[in-house]
Design a protein around this motif. Structure first.
Motif, PDB file in Angstrom:
ATOM      1  N   THR A  29      65.704  36.482  48.022  1.00 57.09           N
ATOM      2  CA  THR A  29      66.410  35.251  47.638  1.00 57.09           C
ATOM      3  C   THR A  29      66.055  34.074  48.541  1.00 57.09           C
ATOM      4  OG1 THR A  29      68.328  35.829  48.997  1.00 57.09           O
ATOM      5  CG2 THR A  29      68.361  36.535  46.675  1.00 57.09           C
ATOM      6  N   ALA A  30      64.993  34.216  49.324  1.00 55.83           N
ATOM      7  CA  ALA A  30      64.594  33.140  50.238  1.00 55.83           C
ATOM      8  C   ALA A  30      64.208  31.868  49.493  1.00 55.83           C
ATOM      9  CB  ALA A  30      63.446  33.608  51.114  1.00 55.83           C
ATOM     10  N   HIS A  31      63.814  31.997  48.237  1.00 62.09           N
ATOM     11  CA  HIS A  31      63.406  30.820  47.459  1.00 62.09           C
ATOM     12  C   HIS A  31      64.551  29.839  47.242  1.00 62.09           C
ATOM     13  CE1 HIS A  31      65.059  33.467  44.381  1.00 62.09           C
ATOM     14  NE2 HIS A  31      65.213  32.395  43.613  1.00 62.09           N
ATOM     15  N   THR A  32      65.753  30.211  47.618  1.00 64.25           N
ATOM     16  CA  THR A  32      66.905  29.313  47.475  1.00 64.25           C
ATOM     17  C   THR A  32      67.137  28.494  48.739  1.00 64.25           C
ATOM     18  OG1 THR A  32      68.490  30.965  48.254  1.00 64.25           O
ATOM     19  CG2 THR A  32      68.012  30.933  45.888  1.00 64.25           C
ATOM     20  N   GLU A  33      66.399  28.778  49.808  1.00 58.83           N
ATOM     21  CA  GLU A  33      66.598  28.119  51.097  1.00 58.83           C
ATOM     22  C   GLU A  33      65.573  27.003  51.315  1.00 58.83           C
ATOM     23  OE1 GLU A  33      66.389  31.215  54.006  1.00 58.83           O
ATOM     24  OE2 GLU A  33      67.805  32.466  52.901  1.00 58.83           O
ATOM     25  N   PRO A  34      66.044  25.815  51.689  1.00 61.80           N
ATOM     26  CA  PRO A  34      65.117  24.685  51.837  1.00 61.80           C
ATOM     27  C   PRO A  34      64.079  24.877  52.944  1.00 61.80           C
ATOM     28  CG  PRO A  34      67.321  24.079  52.576  1.00 61.80           C
ATOM     29  CD  PRO A  34      67.422  25.426  51.935  1.00 61.80           C
ATOM     30  N   SER A  57      61.102  32.416  37.433  1.00 68.59           N
ATOM     31  CA  SER A  57      60.246  31.495  36.687  1.00 68.59           C
ATOM     32  C   SER A  57      59.836  30.314  37.571  1.00 68.59           C
ATOM     33  CB  SER A  57      60.981  30.971  35.451  1.00 68.59           C
ATOM     34  OG  SER A  57      62.044  30.133  35.841  1.00 68.59           O
ATOM     35  N   LYS A  58      58.769  29.649  37.151  1.00 65.77           N
ATOM     36  CA  LYS A  58      58.356  28.429  37.862  1.00 65.77           C
ATOM     37  C   LYS A  58      59.482  27.404  37.802  1.00 65.77           C
ATOM     38  CE  LYS A  58      54.685  28.033  35.351  1.00 65.77           C
ATOM     39  NZ  LYS A  58      53.472  27.533  34.711  1.00 65.77           N
ATOM     40  N   ARG A  59      60.171  27.361  36.679  1.00 69.35           N
ATOM     41  CA  ARG A  59      61.277  26.414  36.517  1.00 69.35           C
ATOM     42  C   ARG A  59      62.350  26.630  37.588  1.00 69.35           C
ATOM     43  NH1 ARG A  59      63.607  25.333  30.729  1.00 69.35           N
ATOM     44  NH2 ARG A  59      61.814  23.988  30.772  1.00 69.35           N
ATOM     45  N   THR A  60      62.632  27.893  37.921  1.00 65.45           N
ATOM     46  CA  THR A  60      63.620  28.190  38.961  1.00 65.45           C
ATOM     47  C   THR A  60      63.183  27.603  40.298  1.00 65.45           C
ATOM     48  OG1 THR A  60      64.344  30.199  37.848  1.00 65.45           O
ATOM     49  CG2 THR A  60      64.774  30.062  40.216  1.00 65.45           C
ATOM     50  N   ILE A  61      61.920  27.764  40.637  1.00 64.22           N
ATOM     51  CA  ILE A  61      61.410  27.211  41.895  1.00 64.22           C
ATOM     52  C   ILE A  61      61.523  25.688  41.872  1.00 64.22           C
ATOM     53  CG2 ILE A  61      59.403  26.998  43.405  1.00 64.22           C
ATOM     54  CD1 ILE A  61      60.615  29.839  43.358  1.00 64.22           C
ATOM     55  N   TYR A  62      61.120  25.069  40.752  1.00 62.68           N
ATOM     56  CA  TYR A  62      61.228  23.614  40.647  1.00 62.68           C
ATOM     57  C   TYR A  62      62.680  23.148  40.793  1.00 62.68           C
ATOM     58  CZ  TYR A  62      56.380  23.013  39.190  1.00 62.68           C
ATOM     59  OH  TYR A  62      55.012  22.978  39.156  1.00 62.68           O
ATOM     60  N   ARG A  63      63.616  23.890  40.236  1.00 66.17           N
ATOM     61  CA  ARG A  63      65.031  23.522  40.352  1.00 66.17           C
ATOM     62  C   ARG A  63      65.488  23.520  41.799  1.00 66.17           C
ATOM     63  NH1 ARG A  63      66.971  27.113  35.353  1.00 66.17           N
ATOM     64  NH2 ARG A  63      66.571  25.596  33.715  1.00 66.17           N
ATOM     65  N   TYR A  64      65.085  24.553  42.553  1.00 70.01           N
ATOM     66  CA  TYR A  64      65.479  24.598  43.965  1.00 70.01           C
ATOM     67  C   TYR A  64      64.781  23.517  44.774  1.00 70.01           C
ATOM     68  CZ  TYR A  64      68.474  28.618  43.491  1.00 70.01           C
ATOM     69  OH  TYR A  64      69.519  29.439  43.147  1.00 70.01           O
ATOM     70  N   ARG A  67      66.801  20.497  43.937  1.00 68.96           N
ATOM     71  CA  ARG A  67      68.136  20.613  44.531  1.00 68.96           C
ATOM     72  C   ARG A  67      68.121  20.276  46.022  1.00 68.96           C
ATOM     73  NH1 ARG A  67      70.776  25.996  42.839  1.00 68.96           N
ATOM     74  NH2 ARG A  67      70.698  24.848  40.888  1.00 68.96           N
ATOM     75  N   HIS A  68      67.024  20.627  46.704  1.00 75.88           N
ATOM     76  CA  HIS A  68      66.932  20.388  48.145  1.00 75.88           C
ATOM     77  C   HIS A  68      66.128  19.130  48.473  1.00 75.88           C
ATOM     78  CE1 HIS A  68      68.853  24.189  48.824  1.00 75.88           C
ATOM     79  NE2 HIS A  68      67.887  24.861  48.250  1.00 75.88           N
TER      80      HIS A  68
END
Length: 96
Positions: A29-34, A57-64, A67-68
């Motif tokens: 879940t590190a992809h959620t950390e800035p 998905s790539k979209r999930t990465i783009y969202r984070y 978000r940051h």
């Protein structure tokens, strides 16, 4: 059913991220950390690499990234511009 080649590619990119960023282990879940996202992008990993490593998905990465407030290039949403964005650079003729 999951393809063995995709599992191997996923594990390989995870190992590359751990080695490059000098991490002790791969955090799913590190992809959620800035701080992680910034470090991974600065180290040369792209959105596709991160999406594959974290099995999102790539979209999930783009969202984070959004978000940051992390600066990044984002592909056009549709049409010919998106097709061109997704085309390999060596497939487009032009001046060398």
């Amino acid at each position: 059913m999951t393809d063995r080649n995709s599992q191997t590619a996923t594990r390989q990119i995870q190992a590359e991220i751990v080695a490059t960023l000098d991490l002790e282990t791969f955090g799913p879940t590190a992809h959620t950390e800035p701080t992680y996202l910034r470090a991974a992008l600065e180290a040369g990993f792209d959105v596709i690499d991160l999406a594959r490593a974290h099995e999102v998905s790539k979209r999930t990465i783009y969202r984070y990234l959004d978000r940051h407030d992390i600066d990044h290039d984002q592909p056009p949403s549709n049409g010919p511009a998106r097709q061109l964005w997704n085309t390999r650079p060596d497939a487009v003729p032009g001046d060398d």
